[in-house]
Scaffold this motif. Structure first.
Motif, mmCIF file in Angstrom:
data_model
loop_
_atom_site.group_PDB
_atom_site.id
_atom_site.type_symbol
_atom_site.label_atom_id
_atom_site.label_comp_id
_atom_site.label_asym_id
_atom_site.label_seq_id
_atom_site.Cartn_x
_atom_site.Cartn_y
_atom_site.Cartn_z
ATOM 1 N N GLU A 186 0.782 -1.199 -0.147
ATOM 2 C CA GLU A 186 -0.037 -0.016 -0.152
ATOM 3 C C GLU A 186 0.888 1.190 0.038
ATOM 4 O O GLU A 186 0.388 2.225 -0.632
ATOM 5 C CB GLU A 186 -0.947 -0.083 1.139
ATOM 6 C CG GLU A 186 -2.078 -0.963 1.019
ATOM 7 C CD GLU A 186 -2.845 -1.353 2.434
ATOM 8 O OE1 GLU A 186 -2.603 -0.770 3.381
ATOM 9 O OE2 GLU A 186 -3.826 -1.953 2.426
ATOM 10 N N LYS A 187 1.951 1.161 0.712
ATOM 11 C CA LYS A 187 2.826 2.398 0.773
ATOM 12 C C LYS A 187 3.258 2.496 -0.615
ATOM 13 O O LYS A 187 3.629 3.548 -1.323
ATOM 14 C CB LYS A 187 4.036 2.184 1.803
ATOM 15 C CG LYS A 187 4.945 3.231 2.002
ATOM 16 C CD LYS A 187 5.916 2.869 3.097
ATOM 17 C CE LYS A 187 6.895 4.148 3.442
ATOM 18 N NZ LYS A 187 7.826 3.934 4.617
ATOM 19 N N ARG A 188 3.859 1.307 -1.435
ATOM 20 C CA ARG A 188 4.509 1.366 -2.642
ATOM 21 C C ARG A 188 3.119 2.302 -3.831
ATOM 22 O O ARG A 188 3.614 3.112 -4.524
ATOM 23 C CB ARG A 188 4.901 0.065 -3.402
ATOM 24 C CG ARG A 188 6.239 -0.275 -2.707
ATOM 25 C CD ARG A 188 6.325 -1.697 -3.252
ATOM 26 N NE ARG A 188 7.697 -2.050 -2.657
ATOM 27 C CZ ARG A 188 7.746 -2.881 -1.560
ATOM 28 N NH1 ARG A 188 6.853 -3.205 -0.950
ATOM 29 N NH2 ARG A 188 8.958 -3.156 -1.270
ATOM 30 N N VAL A 189 2.008 1.528 -3.464
ATOM 31 C CA VAL A 189 1.177 2.318 -4.265
ATOM 32 C C VAL A 189 1.134 3.990 -4.087
ATOM 33 O O VAL A 189 0.787 4.760 -5.156
ATOM 34 C CB VAL A 189 -0.355 1.729 -4.263
ATOM 35 C CG1 VAL A 189 -1.306 2.509 -4.669
ATOM 36 C CG2 VAL A 189 -0.108 0.140 -4.674
ATOM 37 N N LYS A 190 0.847 4.319 -3.009
ATOM 38 C CA LYS A 190 1.023 5.713 -2.569
ATOM 39 C C LYS A 190 2.129 6.446 -3.164
ATOM 40 O O LYS A 190 2.178 7.551 -3.712
ATOM 41 C CB LYS A 190 1.083 6.073 -1.316
ATOM 42 C CG LYS A 190 -0.494 6.009 -0.643
ATOM 43 C CD LYS A 190 -0.359 6.470 0.835
ATOM 44 C CE LYS A 190 -1.810 6.538 1.384
ATOM 45 N NZ LYS A 190 -1.869 6.939 2.862
ATOM 46 N N ILE A 191 3.456 5.997 -3.088
ATOM 47 C CA ILE A 191 4.643 6.522 -3.839
ATOM 48 C C ILE A 191 4.154 6.628 -5.183
ATOM 49 O O ILE A 191 4.682 7.621 -6.008
ATOM 50 C CB ILE A 191 5.878 5.681 -3.363
ATOM 51 C CG1 ILE A 191 6.168 5.864 -1.848
ATOM 52 C CG2 ILE A 191 6.837 6.065 -4.274
ATOM 53 C CD1 ILE A 191 6.967 4.934 -1.171
ATOM 54 N N TYR A 192 4.080 5.568 -5.814
ATOM 55 C CA TYR A 192 3.773 5.459 -7.499
ATOM 56 C C TYR A 192 2.908 6.482 -7.909
ATOM 57 O O TYR A 192 3.088 7.266 -8.967
ATOM 58 C CB TYR A 192 3.836 4.189 -7.845
ATOM 59 C CG TYR A 192 4.776 3.145 -7.486
ATOM 60 C CD1 TYR A 192 5.935 3.777 -7.482
ATOM 61 C CD2 TYR A 192 4.470 1.841 -7.094
ATOM 62 C CE1 TYR A 192 7.180 2.499 -7.348
ATOM 63 C CE2 TYR A 192 5.269 0.783 -6.929
ATOM 64 C CZ TYR A 192 6.779 1.378 -7.076
ATOM 65 O OH TYR A 192 7.716 0.559 -6.847
ATOM 66 N N LYS A 193 1.975 6.716 -7.188
ATOM 67 C CA LYS A 193 0.835 7.492 -7.504
ATOM 68 C C LYS A 193 1.249 8.919 -7.346
ATOM 69 O O LYS A 193 0.909 10.003 -8.182
ATOM 70 C CB LYS A 193 -0.548 7.336 -6.557
ATOM 71 C CG LYS A 193 -1.584 6.332 -7.165
ATOM 72 C CD LYS A 193 -2.747 6.149 -6.251
ATOM 73 C CE LYS A 193 -3.641 5.096 -6.693
ATOM 74 N NZ LYS A 193 -4.583 4.721 -5.951
ATOM 75 N N ALA A 194 1.943 9.130 -6.272
ATOM 76 C CA ALA A 194 2.740 10.648 -6.018
ATOM 77 C C ALA A 194 3.588 10.871 -7.132
ATOM 78 O O ALA A 194 3.779 12.022 -7.413
ATOM 79 C CB ALA A 194 3.378 10.891 -4.564
#
Length: 98
Positions: free
Chosen positions: A12-20
């Motif tokens: 979930e942290k990776r998804v937030k990072i990639y979206k950012a």
């Protein structure tokens, strides 16, 4: 050979990072913060990037929520800095590519 298991929280942290990172302005901000490590207020970032404070604040909020920047209050100003630990843990080599 075993495959290391990652937690759902890490994913979930990776998804937030990639979206950012899916926005050019935010990558430009990361580049700016990487090159200018001290006293980065919304005003100074906006002035150097040709953006208004509210737009800078919006993008910094997304980077903050993705744990890519930290924000420290100094008087009336908020100082933004990169969370280099997050980059080295989850995006090794990314900052060097800027």
């Amino acid at each position: 050979m075993t495959i290391e298991q990652y937690s759902l929280k890490d994913d979930e942290k990776r998804v937030k990072i990639y979206k950012a990172l899916a926005e050019v302005k935010r990558i430009e901000m990361i580049r700016y913060l990487h090159l200018h490590k001290e006293n980065n207020t919304c005003g100074s970032i906006g002035e150097s990037m040709g953006m208004d404070k509210s737009n800078v604040s919006y993008h910094l909020k997304i980077l903050y929520e993705a744990d890519l920047v930290s924000v420290t209050r100094m008087g009336q100003n908020k100082i933004s800095q990169l969370r280099e630990d997050t980059f080295s843990e989850l995006l090794p080599g990314f900052l060097d590519s800027l």
